[in-house]
Design a protein around this motif. Sequence first.
Motif, PDB file in Angstrom:
ATOM      1  N   GLY A  33      14.923  -1.861  -5.688  1.00 35.16           N
ATOM      2  CA  GLY A  33      14.599  -3.280  -5.583  1.00 35.16           C
ATOM      3  C   GLY A  33      14.023  -3.723  -4.261  1.00 35.16           C
ATOM      4  N   ARG A  34      13.853  -2.807  -3.311  1.00 35.12           N
ATOM      5  CA  ARG A  34      13.369  -3.215  -1.990  1.00 35.12           C
ATOM      6  C   ARG A  34      11.882  -3.560  -2.002  1.00 35.12           C
ATOM      7  N   VAL A  35      11.103  -2.910  -2.889  1.00 33.36           N
ATOM      8  CA  VAL A  35       9.662  -3.183  -2.975  1.00 33.36           C
ATOM      9  C   VAL A  35       9.434  -4.167  -4.117  1.00 33.36           C
ATOM     10  N   PRO A  36       8.987  -5.409  -3.821  1.00 35.09           N
ATOM     11  CA  PRO A  36       8.779  -6.395  -4.885  1.00 35.09           C
ATOM     12  C   PRO A  36       7.614  -6.017  -5.792  1.00 35.09           C
ATOM     13  N   LEU A  37       7.504  -6.720  -6.911  1.00 33.99           N
ATOM     14  CA  LEU A  37       6.496  -6.393  -7.919  1.00 33.99           C
ATOM     15  C   LEU A  37       5.081  -6.475  -7.357  1.00 33.99           C
ATOM     16  N   TRP A  38       4.769  -7.549  -6.632  1.00 32.88           N
ATOM     17  CA  TRP A  38       3.402  -7.721  -6.115  1.00 32.88           C
ATOM     18  C   TRP A  38       3.027  -6.618  -5.124  1.00 32.88           C
ATOM     19  N   ALA A  39       4.007  -6.170  -4.323  1.00 29.80           N
ATOM     20  CA  ALA A  39       3.738  -5.084  -3.372  1.00 29.80           C
ATOM     21  C   ALA A  39       3.500  -3.774  -4.123  1.00 29.80           C
ATOM     22  N   GLY A  40       4.261  -3.557  -5.204  1.00 30.64           N
ATOM     23  CA  GLY A  40       4.037  -2.367  -6.023  1.00 30.64           C
ATOM     24  C   GLY A  40       2.661  -2.351  -6.649  1.00 30.64           C
ATOM     25  N   VAL A  41       2.165  -3.533  -7.034  1.00 36.01           N
ATOM     26  CA  VAL A  41       0.806  -3.630  -7.588  1.00 36.01           C
ATOM     27  C   VAL A  41      -0.220  -3.221  -6.539  1.00 36.01           C
ATOM     28  N   LEU A  42      -0.067  -3.709  -5.311  1.00 38.56           N
ATOM     29  CA  LEU A  42      -1.009  -3.358  -4.238  1.00 38.56           C
ATOM     30  C   LEU A  42      -0.970  -1.858  -3.941  1.00 38.56           C
ATOM     31  N   ILE A  43       0.232  -1.278  -3.932  1.00 40.33           N
ATOM     32  CA  ILE A  43       0.359   0.168  -3.703  1.00 40.33           C
ATOM     33  C   ILE A  43      -0.357   0.943  -4.811  1.00 40.33           C
ATOM     34  N   THR A  44      -0.176   0.487  -6.050  1.00 45.61           N
ATOM     35  CA  THR A  44      -0.807   1.164  -7.192  1.00 45.61           C
ATOM     36  C   THR A  44      -2.322   1.089  -7.108  1.00 45.61           C
ATOM     37  N   ILE A  45      -2.843  -0.080  -6.706  1.00 45.84           N
ATOM     38  CA  ILE A  45      -4.297  -0.231  -6.560  1.00 45.84           C
ATOM     39  C   ILE A  45      -4.823   0.756  -5.523  1.00 45.84           C
ATOM     40  N   ALA A  46      -4.136   0.828  -4.376  1.00 49.30           N
ATOM     41  CA  ALA A  46      -4.557   1.746  -3.315  1.00 49.30           C
ATOM     42  C   ALA A  46      -4.487   3.191  -3.786  1.00 49.30           C
ATOM     43  N   ASP A  47      -3.395   3.550  -4.480  1.00 50.36           N
ATOM     44  CA  ASP A  47      -3.243   4.906  -5.004  1.00 50.36           C
ATOM     45  C   ASP A  47      -4.390   5.278  -5.932  1.00 50.36           C
ATOM     46  N   THR A  48      -4.761   4.322  -6.786  1.00 49.04           N
ATOM     47  CA  THR A  48      -5.800   4.600  -7.775  1.00 49.04           C
ATOM     48  C   THR A  48      -7.109   4.964  -7.100  1.00 49.04           C
ATOM     49  N   PHE A  49      -7.487   4.199  -6.066  1.00 42.20           N
ATOM     50  CA  PHE A  49      -8.733   4.502  -5.367  1.00 42.20           C
ATOM     51  C   PHE A  49      -8.661   5.863  -4.681  1.00 42.20           C
ATOM     52  N   VAL A  50      -7.503   6.188  -4.120  1.00 41.04           N
ATOM     53  CA  VAL A  50      -7.353   7.492  -3.467  1.00 41.04           C
ATOM     54  C   VAL A  50      -7.498   8.621  -4.485  1.00 41.04           C
ATOM     55  N   PHE A  51      -6.815   8.489  -5.620  1.00 40.11           N
ATOM     56  CA  PHE A  51      -6.860   9.538  -6.634  1.00 40.11           C
ATOM     57  C   PHE A  51      -8.265   9.703  -7.216  1.00 40.11           C
ATOM     58  N   LEU A  52      -8.999   8.580  -7.316  1.00 44.80           N
ATOM     59  CA  LEU A  52     -10.341   8.665  -7.894  1.00 44.80           C
ATOM     60  C   LEU A  52     -11.279   9.509  -7.028  1.00 44.80           C
ATOM     61  N   PHE A  53     -10.975   9.610  -5.746  1.00 44.58           N
ATOM     62  CA  PHE A  53     -11.813  10.440  -4.887  1.00 44.58           C
ATOM     63  C   PHE A  53     -11.638  11.930  -5.192  1.00 44.58           C
ATOM     64  N   LEU A  54     -10.605  12.285  -5.964  1.00 40.52           N
ATOM     65  CA  LEU A  54     -10.477  13.663  -6.437  1.00 40.52           C
ATOM     66  C   LEU A  54     -11.681  14.055  -7.281  1.00 40.52           C
ATOM     67  N   ASP A  55     -12.307  13.052  -7.875  1.00 42.97           N
ATOM     68  CA  ASP A  55     -13.471  13.295  -8.712  1.00 42.97           C
ATOM     69  C   ASP A  55     -14.591  13.975  -7.928  1.00 42.97           C
ATOM     70  N   LYS A  56     -14.613  13.731  -6.614  1.00 41.22           N
ATOM     71  CA  LYS A  56     -15.644  14.357  -5.778  1.00 41.22           C
ATOM     72  C   LYS A  56     -15.507  15.879  -5.754  1.00 41.22           C
ATOM     73  N   TYR A  57     -14.298  16.366  -6.011  1.00 42.50           N
ATOM     74  CA  TYR A  57     -14.055  17.804  -5.955  1.00 42.50           C
ATOM     75  C   TYR A  57     -14.209  18.466  -7.328  1.00 42.50           C
ATOM     76  N   GLY A  58     -14.746  17.710  -8.276  1.00 48.08           N
ATOM     77  CA  GLY A  58     -15.009  18.293  -9.587  1.00 48.08           C
ATOM     78  C   GLY A  58     -14.103  17.732 -10.667  1.00 48.08           C
ATOM     79  N   LEU A  59     -14.664  17.528 -11.843  1.00 43.05           N
ATOM     80  CA  LEU A  59     -13.929  16.924 -12.948  1.00 43.05           C
ATOM     81  C   LEU A  59     -12.771  17.811 -13.399  1.00 43.05           C
ATOM     82  N   ARG A  60     -12.929  19.130 -13.334  1.00 42.62           N
ATOM     83  CA  ARG A  60     -11.866  20.016 -13.800  1.00 42.62           C
ATOM     84  C   ARG A  60     -10.601  19.874 -12.938  1.00 42.62           C
TER      85      ARG A  60
END
Length: 482
Positions: free
Chosen positions: A99-126
């Motif tokens: 409960g220490r991380v509120p819902l809105w903060a979790g949303v921001l973390i998830t958004i940031a994570d998504t952009f980071v993970f999408l850069f994996l695409d640069k290393y190939g779709l497989r």
Amino acid sequence: MSIAYLDPGNIESDLQSGAVAGFKLLWVLLLAIIVGLLLQRLAARLGVVTGLHLAEVCYQQYPKVPRIILWLMVELAIIGSDMQEVIGSAIAINLLSVGRVPLWAGVLITIADTFVFLFLDKYGLRKLEAFFGFLITIMAFTFGYEYVTVKPSQSQVLKGMFVPSCSGCSIPQVMQAVGIVGANLMPHNIYLHSALVKSRQVNRANKQEVQEANKYFFIESSIAVFVAFIINVFVVSVFAEAFFLKTSGQVVQVCKNSSFPISDDLFLDHNSTLLVDIYKGGLMLGCYFGPAALYIWAVGILAAGQSSTMTGTYSGQFVMEGFMNLKWPRFARMILTRSIAIIPTLLVAAFQDVEHLTGLNDFLNVLQSLLLPFALIPILTFTSLRPVMSDFANGIGWKIAGGILVLIICSINMYFVVLYVQELGHIVLYVVAAVVSMAYLIFVFYLSWQCLIALGMSFLECGHTLSISAVPKMEEATNDHQ
């Protein structure tokens, strides 16, 4: 593609199905998965045969105004799905942080994570696919752990799966069945899958090579969807065994006597039938089966949320690129499509607390079902057109089955709207629902009419093979046919 069957919206639909109806609706889940697999097959065939994904074909074939309306409907489906996925991840982070991380903060973390993970695409779709496979493996182990811990009745699982029955089903159980369909048959996933197959190199001039590609894509999809189905069964069965026919008061009492107490405010009416969501479900598992069950549950939800937000991003890119014929740089498209989906999610997270999101997720699941015809009708239309698909056009069996499926889904959707409005019981909502339903049915009828015209053309064109560039737009085809 398989992630769309494992996102937090699916998981929430599963646990609610188990808590509300026990094992009774497992056959609906199985049927929805089978229908979903057949629709994925059509999506893959379109991409393999034409070299274009569904949004690109819609851009070529539909007139401007219907095409824009169709694009808006698909974007609405993506936004609804994204809201569930991002909020699901935020809830998982909240549970893991006690409960220490509120819902809105979790949303921001998830958004940031998504952009980071999408850069994996640069290393190939497989490599990105391997990462998705890793997240699915986490889900299989975490939800499988819950299944082994709770030990549901195997005979009840098999009976619920293979004996279709809903005798004496209440309105909440009927609505839950609609929610299962909406959670599994997601419109944007059909657009996504038709684009994903383009990553494989196929010589479309060689009919045998196209046949082979279609076969192996279907095998690959079948394996992925089967794994997703098993994980969904794990979740339904856990909550059916542990929490079916329980009242809120019974759960609160167990939690008070456990080493993992929860707030009384979490369940307002202790005499009411248990209403559960991802957040409450995790806490209840902690009460009944120990803190390990809670944290393992949260890890599984986090894996589901993180992976599905990435697939939502890809869907948004392909849909906007295809419908609007955009030629923007990849990063610019990613920022725009993410913003369209994330801003409503962030607003919800900022003004809604983590403990009271059940109604929102129920609505979003049913919204997916309402929007399903806007993917189902186009994919059936274009895969049935011989000028588009050549020798790979749908046979008469597919056409009849697809038409029946559209009719059934639209009928279920209208039935749900009537039930939902009656339950709210407000005269203004009656008027609004009537107007929206009429507009909805008119547009569905238009798409269905174009589909019938296309099917008629496919019979007239029998024996001819045309390239996709030679196919007239739908309004031209209608005039020619008339």
